[in-house]
Enzyme design. Structure first.
Site, PDB file in Angstrom:
ATOM      1  N   ASP A 169     -59.480  75.783 -47.045  1.00 17.21           N
ATOM      2  CA  ASP A 169     -59.065  74.587 -45.998  1.00 17.21           C
ATOM      3  C   ASP A 169     -59.118  73.469 -46.855  1.00 17.21           C
ATOM      4  O   ASP A 169     -60.066  72.671 -47.167  1.00 17.21           O
ATOM      5  CB  ASP A 169     -60.223  74.483 -44.836  1.00 17.21           C
ATOM      6  CG  ASP A 169     -59.628  73.333 -43.860  1.00 17.21           C
ATOM      7  OD1 ASP A 169     -58.798  72.522 -44.300  1.00 17.21           O
ATOM      8  OD2 ASP A 169     -60.078  73.813 -42.571  1.00 17.21           O
ATOM      9  N   CYS A 228     -55.067  85.279 -35.309  1.00 24.83           N
ATOM     10  CA  CYS A 228     -55.111  84.813 -33.805  1.00 24.83           C
ATOM     11  C   CYS A 228     -54.807  83.334 -33.952  1.00 24.83           C
ATOM     12  O   CYS A 228     -55.296  82.683 -32.972  1.00 24.83           O
ATOM     13  CB  CYS A 228     -56.509  84.978 -33.429  1.00 24.83           C
ATOM     14  SG  CYS A 228     -56.852  86.861 -33.028  1.00 24.83           S
ATOM     15  N   ARG A 230     -51.267  81.230 -35.102  1.00 23.69           N
ATOM     16  CA  ARG A 230     -50.001  81.077 -34.602  1.00 23.69           C
ATOM     17  C   ARG A 230     -48.916  82.028 -35.368  1.00 23.69           C
ATOM     18  O   ARG A 230     -49.396  82.468 -36.508  1.00 23.69           O
ATOM     19  CB  ARG A 230     -49.454  79.638 -34.871  1.00 23.69           C
ATOM     20  CG  ARG A 230     -49.816  78.540 -33.939  1.00 23.69           C
ATOM     21  CD  ARG A 230     -49.036  79.070 -32.635  1.00 23.69           C
ATOM     22  NE  ARG A 230     -49.635  78.146 -31.697  1.00 23.69           N
ATOM     23  CZ  ARG A 230     -50.678  78.449 -30.676  1.00 23.69           C
ATOM     24  NH1 ARG A 230     -51.150  79.568 -30.849  1.00 23.69           N
ATOM     25  NH2 ARG A 230     -51.019  77.565 -29.632  1.00 23.69           N
ATOM     26  N   GLU A 259     -42.151  85.241 -29.412  1.00 23.40           N
ATOM     27  CA  GLU A 259     -43.076  85.641 -28.356  1.00 23.40           C
ATOM     28  C   GLU A 259     -42.150  85.570 -26.962  1.00 23.40           C
ATOM     29  O   GLU A 259     -41.546  84.754 -26.751  1.00 23.40           O
ATOM     30  CB  GLU A 259     -44.452  85.000 -27.962  1.00 23.40           C
ATOM     31  CG  GLU A 259     -45.162  85.014 -29.395  1.00 23.40           C
ATOM     32  CD  GLU A 259     -46.685  84.362 -29.066  1.00 23.40           C
ATOM     33  OE1 GLU A 259     -46.812  83.919 -28.045  1.00 23.40           O
ATOM     34  OE2 GLU A 259     -47.182  84.343 -30.303  1.00 23.40           O
ATOM     35  N   HIS A 278     -50.860  87.793 -27.377  1.00 24.23           N
ATOM     36  CA  HIS A 278     -51.459  86.420 -27.174  1.00 24.23           C
ATOM     37  C   HIS A 278     -52.510  86.243 -26.189  1.00 24.23           C
ATOM     38  O   HIS A 278     -52.424  85.456 -25.401  1.00 24.23           O
ATOM     39  CB  HIS A 278     -50.155  85.186 -27.116  1.00 24.23           C
ATOM     40  CG  HIS A 278     -50.756  83.953 -27.270  1.00 24.23           C
ATOM     41  ND1 HIS A 278     -49.635  83.205 -28.018  1.00 24.23           N
ATOM     42  CD2 HIS A 278     -51.567  83.216 -27.596  1.00 24.23           C
ATOM     43  CE1 HIS A 278     -50.014  82.112 -28.392  1.00 24.23           C
ATOM     44  NE2 HIS A 278     -51.546  82.048 -27.925  1.00 24.23           N
ATOM     45  N   LEU A 279     -53.601  87.054 -26.568  1.00 20.33           N
ATOM     46  CA  LEU A 279     -54.609  86.983 -25.487  1.00 20.33           C
ATOM     47  C   LEU A 279     -55.739  85.950 -26.054  1.00 20.33           C
ATOM     48  O   LEU A 279     -56.829  86.097 -25.301  1.00 20.33           O
ATOM     49  CB  LEU A 279     -55.232  88.522 -25.601  1.00 20.33           C
ATOM     50  CG  LEU A 279     -54.340  89.332 -24.672  1.00 20.33           C
ATOM     51  CD1 LEU A 279     -54.880  90.711 -24.557  1.00 20.33           C
ATOM     52  CD2 LEU A 279     -53.877  88.848 -23.258  1.00 20.33           C
ATOM     53  N   GLY A 280     -55.478  85.448 -27.247  1.00 18.74           N
ATOM     54  CA  GLY A 280     -56.808  84.749 -27.915  1.00 18.74           C
ATOM     55  C   GLY A 280     -57.573  83.744 -26.788  1.00 18.74           C
ATOM     56  O   GLY A 280     -58.612  83.753 -26.774  1.00 18.74           O
ATOM     57  N   ALA A 281     -56.956  83.073 -25.700  1.00 17.00           N
ATOM     58  CA  ALA A 281     -57.574  82.147 -24.994  1.00 17.00           C
ATOM     59  C   ALA A 281     -57.491  82.801 -23.517  1.00 17.00           C
ATOM     60  O   ALA A 281     -58.210  82.029 -22.647  1.00 17.00           O
ATOM     61  CB  ALA A 281     -56.461  81.202 -24.998  1.00 17.00           C
TER      62      ALA A 281
HETATM   63  N1  LIG Z   1     -54.418  83.109 -30.180  1.00 16.44           N
HETATM   64  C1  LIG Z   1     -54.713  82.298 -29.054  1.00 16.44           C
HETATM   65  O1  LIG Z   1     -54.412  82.371 -28.005  1.00 16.44           O
HETATM   66  C2  LIG Z   1     -55.345  80.817 -29.663  1.00 16.44           C
HETATM   67  C3  LIG Z   1     -56.132  80.432 -28.902  1.00 16.44           C
HETATM   68  C4  LIG Z   1     -56.647  78.982 -29.451  1.00 16.44           C
HETATM   69  C5  LIG Z   1     -56.217  78.319 -30.856  1.00 16.44           C
HETATM   70  N2  LIG Z   1     -55.224  79.065 -31.254  1.00 16.44           N
HETATM   71  C6  LIG Z   1     -54.795  78.582 -32.589  1.00 16.44           C
HETATM   72  O2  LIG Z   1     -55.773  78.683 -33.460  1.00 16.44           O
HETATM   73  C7  LIG Z   1     -55.494  77.652 -34.652  1.00 16.44           C
HETATM   74  C8  LIG Z   1     -56.684  76.947 -34.947  1.00 16.44           C
HETATM   75  O3  LIG Z   1     -57.075  76.406 -33.695  1.00 16.44           O
HETATM   76  P1  LIG Z   1     -58.373  75.187 -34.053  1.00 16.44           P
HETATM   77  O4  LIG Z   1     -59.102  74.817 -32.668  1.00 16.44           O
HETATM   78  O5  LIG Z   1     -59.478  75.993 -34.828  1.00 16.44           O
HETATM   79  O6  LIG Z   1     -58.046  73.937 -34.808  1.00 16.44           O
HETATM   80  P2  LIG Z   1     -58.703  72.837 -35.705  1.00 16.44           P
HETATM   81  O7  LIG Z   1     -57.773  71.695 -35.783  1.00 16.44           O
HETATM   82  O8  LIG Z   1     -60.149  72.703 -35.235  1.00 16.44           O
HETATM   83  O9  LIG Z   1     -58.649  73.609 -37.266  1.00 16.44           O
HETATM   84  C9  LIG Z   1     -57.643  73.923 -37.950  1.00 16.44           C
HETATM   85  C10 LIG Z   1     -58.197  73.818 -39.459  1.00 16.44           C
HETATM   86  O10 LIG Z   1     -56.775  74.076 -40.413  1.00 16.44           O
HETATM   87  C11 LIG Z   1     -57.046  73.306 -41.335  1.00 16.44           C
HETATM   88  N3  LIG Z   1     -55.699  73.478 -41.994  1.00 16.44           N
HETATM   89  C12 LIG Z   1     -54.700  72.717 -41.706  1.00 16.44           C
HETATM   90  N4  LIG Z   1     -53.601  73.048 -42.654  1.00 16.44           N
HETATM   91  C13 LIG Z   1     -54.010  73.823 -43.598  1.00 16.44           C
HETATM   92  C14 LIG Z   1     -53.256  74.635 -44.617  1.00 16.44           C
HETATM   93  N5  LIG Z   1     -52.306  74.330 -44.930  1.00 16.44           N
HETATM   94  N6  LIG Z   1     -54.093  75.437 -45.204  1.00 16.44           N
HETATM   95  C15 LIG Z   1     -55.603  75.679 -44.760  1.00 16.44           C
HETATM   96  N7  LIG Z   1     -55.948  74.867 -43.901  1.00 16.44           N
HETATM   97  C16 LIG Z   1     -55.536  74.055 -43.083  1.00 16.44           C
HETATM   98  C17 LIG Z   1     -57.510  72.018 -40.906  1.00 16.44           C
HETATM   99  O11 LIG Z   1     -58.004  71.165 -41.991  1.00 16.44           O
HETATM  100  C18 LIG Z   1     -58.580  72.441 -40.006  1.00 16.44           C
HETATM  101  O12 LIG Z   1     -59.837  72.496 -40.446  1.00 16.44           O
HETATM  102  C19 LIG Z   1     -54.197  76.713 -34.124  1.00 16.44           C
HETATM  103  O13 LIG Z   1     -53.207  77.326 -34.523  1.00 16.44           O
HETATM  104  C20 LIG Z   1     -54.404  77.030 -32.575  1.00 16.44           C
HETATM  105  O14 LIG Z   1     -53.214  76.875 -32.203  1.00 16.44           O
HETATM  106  C21 LIG Z   1     -54.979  80.136 -30.972  1.00 16.44           C
HETATM  107  O1  LIG Z   2     -51.984  79.336 -23.431  1.00 15.78           O
HETATM  108  C1  LIG Z   2     -52.403  80.507 -24.000  1.00 15.78           C
HETATM  109  O2  LIG Z   2     -53.031  81.491 -23.372  1.00 15.78           O
HETATM  110  C2  LIG Z   2     -52.499  80.449 -25.614  1.00 15.78           C
HETATM  111  C3  LIG Z   2     -53.238  79.239 -25.888  1.00 15.78           C
HETATM  112  C4  LIG Z   2     -53.422  79.221 -27.122  1.00 15.78           C
HETATM  113  O3  LIG Z   2     -52.537  79.774 -28.187  1.00 15.78           O
HETATM  114  C5  LIG Z   2     -53.854  77.749 -27.766  1.00 15.78           C
HETATM  115  O4  LIG Z   2     -53.064  77.380 -28.597  1.00 15.78           O
HETATM  116  O5  LIG Z   2     -54.655  76.898 -27.147  1.00 15.78           O
END
Ligand SMILES: NC(=O)c1ccc[n+]([C@@H]2O[C@H](COP(=O)([O-])OP(=O)(O)OC[C@H]3O[C@@H](n4cnc5c(N)ncnc54)[C@H](O)[C@@H]3O)[C@@H](O)[C@H]2O)c1
Ligand SMILES: O=C(O)CC[C@@H](O)C(=O)O
Length: 526
Positions: A169, A228, A230, A259, A278-281
Site C-alpha cells: 500500500d 472482494c 472491485r 456486473e 458481489h456479496l461482500g456487503a
Molecule cells: N465486495 C463488496 O461488496 C465490497 C464491500 C465494501 C467495500 N468494497 C471495496 O473494497 C475496497 C476497499 O475498501 P476500504 O473500505 O478498505 O477502502 P479504504 O479506502 O479504507 O482502503 C483502501 C486502501 O487502498 C490503498 N490504495 C489505494 N490505491 C492503491 C494502489 N494503487 N495500490 C495499493 N494500495 C492502494 C489506500 O491507501 C487505502 O489504504 C474498495 O474498492 C471498496 O469499494 C467491496
Molecule cells: O451495495 C452492495 O451490496 C455492494 C457494496 C460494496 O461494493 C461497497 O463498495 O460498499
C-alpha cells in the site's frame, strides 16, 4: 416536501429515516432510460452498487441535491459530473467494512478447503473425500494489497490464524503497517512470496488490471488470489488463462469487470475457482449500517445541514464543521461583498485567515468565500460542492494566507479580489454574540453589520457630504437604516457604508457619483 428515489434495495431502517423528511419512492431495476425519465422529479437519489449513475442521469436530475451510495465504492457514480452540477455525493465508508473483510476471509478458507464444491458434491449424493484435500492457512503468507479499513481488519483476523502478513500500500507508513502486524513490501515481492493474495484497494486508473498476465506469472504455483474489492482490478481473461494453465492454484472473486457477470471463461473452471455475486456487503448488519448512515446524510442535506461523509466536498468531522459554521457564513458574506465591489471579472481572490482563524481548517472557509464570490454570476447554481470547480473554470486564482498576529478580533477574515476593474478588499469578524461585522473596506476601518441592501462610497471626508448624500437618497425615496464613515485621517479619503431598506433604484448610483467629493459608489445586495 422533498422527494427521494431509492433505486436499489436498501434496508427499511434507511427508508424510515428518509420518510421523516421526504416522500420516498422505491423503484428498483430501472433501466437507464427509465431513470433518466423520472429523475428530474427527485431531490435525492439513494443507491447501492446496482444503479449506474451516469452523466446523462445526473444531467437529467435537475432538482438533485444529493446522491447517497449505501456502501463504500462510488465508482458507479459519475462524481465529477455530480460535482459540476453541485450535487453532494455521500457514501458509508465504514458501514460494511467488517462484512467485506469477513467475506474475503471466508473466500480464503473456502478456497483452501474447496468448501463450495465439496458441499455441492454431498448435495449430489456423493461421498468423495479424496478430491477435496485442502491446505492450511496456518503459517502461510498472506499478501494484502490495500491496507485500509477492510485490509486492516483482514490482517487482524489472519494474524490470529497464525498467518505471516505482507502488505502493499504505497499510501501508508511502515509504522502503521507494523502496528497492524504487516511487513510493508513492494508489489513484486508480495506476488512472489504470498500463498494467498487478497485485494482491498479502490478501482482507479492505476489499479485497473493491476493484476495482469505479467503479474500473475510472478505468483507461486500454489498461490490463490481473492478479489472482494472491485471488478477490473484483476484482468479476468488473464486470470482464467493462469488458472487453466496451472500457473496459480486458485481464485475467489466477488466482483467482476462487468456486473452481473456475463459470458466468462471463469464459470467453466473447477473447484479452484469460487465466484460469488458481489456479496461482500450483504450481511444484515452491514445493510442496516449503510442504510442508516446514508439515509441520515440524505435527511441532513435535505434539511440544509452538512453531510459527514461527502466524497466531493471538503471532508470535515461534524464537530469541526459545527465550530466553523458561523465563519462559513462570514466567508460567504464577505465573498459576496468583495465580488460586487470588484465588479467585472475577478481573476484573483486572496483569502487571509487572521488571528485565531489562522490555526483553523481553512479549506471550507475558502470554499465558502468562493461560493459568495460566484453568487453574483451563478445565483443558486453555486454551492459548496461546485464552488471550487466553477472558480477554476472561470480562471479565478485563489491564494490563501494566514496571519495569526492580527489581534483586533479573536478571528477575522480578509478577502481581496482583483479583477478587470481593479482591486477591492473587505475584512469581517464575528463579534461576541456571534454577529457578523464588516470591519474594514478597502483599507478603511469600519464596524457595521452587513445588511441585505447596502451602498458604499469612496469619498473625501469633508463637511456637508453626508447631508448631500442623505438628501439625494431621500429625494429618490430611499430610506437609510444606518450609516457609518470609515477614515484613516481627518479630511482625507474615507468610505461610507449605508444600509438601506430597499434595493437602490436604477440610475441613482450615477447621481451619487456626481455629488462633489464622492469619487466612487457601489451598491450591493447581500
Ligand atoms: N465486495 C463488496 O461488496 C465490497 C464491500 C465494501 C467495500 N468494497 C471495496 O473494497 C475496497 C476497499 O475498501 P476500504 O473500505 O478498505 O477502502 P479504504 O479506502 O479504507 O482502503 C483502501 C486502501 O487502498 C490503498 N490504495 C489505494 N490505491 C492503491 C494502489 N494503487 N495500490 C495499493 N494500495 C492502494 C489506500 O491507501 C487505502 O489504504 C474498495 O474498492 C471498496 O469499494 C467491496
Ligand atoms: O451495495 C452492495 O451490496 C455492494 C457494496 C460494496 O461494493 C461497497 O463498495 O460498499
Amino acid at each position: 416536501m422533498s422527494k427521494v428515489l431509492v433505486s436499489d434495495p436498501i434496508d427499511q431502517a434507511g427508508i424510515d429515516i428518509l420518510s421523516q423528511v421526504a416522500t420516498v419512492d422505491v423503484k428498483t431495476n430501472l433501466k437507464p432510460a427509465e431513470l433518466i425519465e423520472i429523475i428530474g422529479e427527485y431531490d435525492a437519489l439513494m443507491i447501492r452498487s446496482g444503479t449506474q449513475v451516469s452523466k446523462e442521469i445526473i444531467e437529467a436530475g435537475t432538482q438533485l441535491k444529493i446522491i447517497g451510495r449505501a456502501g463504500v465504492g462510488v465508482d458507479n457514480v459519475d462524481v465529477p459530473a455530480a460535482t459540476r452540477q453541485g450535487i453532494v455525493v455521500v457514501n458509508s465508508p465504514e458501514g460494511n467494512t467488517i462484512a467485506a473483510a469477513e467475506h474475503a476471509l471466508a473466500m480464503m478458507l473456502s478456497l483452501s478447503r474447496y468448501i463450495p464444491d465439496a458441499n455441492a458434491s454431498v448435495k449430489r449424493n456423493e461421498w468423495d473425500r479424496k478430491t477435496f484435500v485442502g491446505a492450511e492457512v496456518y503459517k502461510k503468507t498472506l499478501g494484502i494489497v490495500g491496507l485500509g479499513k477492510i485490509g486492516s481488519h483482514v490482517a487482524g483476523v489472519a494474524r490470529a490464524m497464525g498467518m505471516r502478513l505482507l502488505a502493499f500500500d504505497p499510501f501508508i507508513s511502515t509504522e502503521r503497517a507494523e502496528q497492524i502486524g504487516c511487513q510493508l513490501v513492494d508489489l513484486d515481492l508480495l506476488l512472489q512470496q504470498a500463498d494467498y493474495i487478497t485485494l482491498h484497494i479502490p478501482k482507479t486508473p492505476e489499479t485497473t488490471h493491476l493484476i495482469n498476465a505479467e503479474r500473475l506469472a510472478k505468483m507461486k504455483p500454489n498461490a490463490r488470489i481473492i478479489n472482494c474489492a472491485r471488478g477490473g482490478i484483476i484482468d479476468e481473461d488473464a486470470l482464467a488463462a493462469a488458472l487453466s494453465e496451472g500457473k496459480i492454484a486458485g481464485a475467489a472473486l466477488d466482483v467482476y469487470e462487468s456486473e452481473p457477470l456475463g459470458e466468462s471463461k471463469l464459470r467453466s473452471l473447477g473447484k479452484e475457482v469460487i465466484l460469488t455475486p458481489h456479496l461482500g456487503a450483504s450481511t444484515t448488519e452491514a445493510q442496516v449500517n449503510v442504510a442508516i448512515d446514508v439515509a441520515e446524510q440524505i435527511r441532513d442535506v435535505l434539511l440544509g445541514l452538512a453531510a459527514r461523509s461527502a466524497v466531493n466536498i471538503p471532508g470535515l468531522n461534524p464537530d469541526v464543521l459545527e465550530e466553523l459554521k458561523p465563519y462559513m457564513q462570514l466567508a460567504e458574506t464577505l465573498g459576496r461583498l468583495v465580488g460586487q465591489l470588484a465588479g467585472g471579472r475577478v481573476e484573483l481572490l486572496n483569502v487571509r485567515l487572521q488571528g485565531e482563524l489562522a490555526t483553523n481548517k481553512s479549506q471550507p472557509l475558502v470554499v465558502a468565500a468562493l461560493k459568495g464570490l460566484l453568487y453574483q454570476a451563478l445565483r443558486e447554481r453555486v454551492n459548496y460542492v461546485n464552488a471550487t470547480i466553477e472558480a477554476k473554470e472561470r480562471g479565478i486564482r485563489v491564494i490563501e494566507t494566514r496571519d495569526a498576529s492580527v489581534k483586533d478580533y479573536a478571528g477575522s477574515l480578509h478577502l481581496e479580489a482583483t479583477g478587470s476593474l481593479g482591486t477591492h478588499s473587505v475584512t469581517g469578524a464575528l463579534l461576541g454574540d456571534g454577529e457578523i461585522y464588516l470591519t474594514n473596506i478597502d483599507g478603511f476601518p469600519i464596524s457595521v453589520p452587513p445588511s441585505q441592501y447596502m451602498v458604499f462610497t469612496l469619498h473625501r471626508d469633508m463637511p456637508g457630504i453626508i447631508g448631500k448624500l442623505g438628501s439625494l437618497l431621500g429625494s429618490f425615496n430611499v430610506n437609510i437604516a444606518s450609516m457609518q464613515v470609515g477614515r484613516k485621517i481627518v479630511r482625507g479619503d474615507a468610505v461610507m457604508a449605508l444600509s438601506i431598506d430597499d434595493p437602490l433604484p436604477d440610475g441613482i448610483l450615477t447621481e451619487i457619483i456626481k455629488v462633489p467629493g464622492i469619487r466612487d459608489a457601489y451598491t450591493v445586495t447581500l
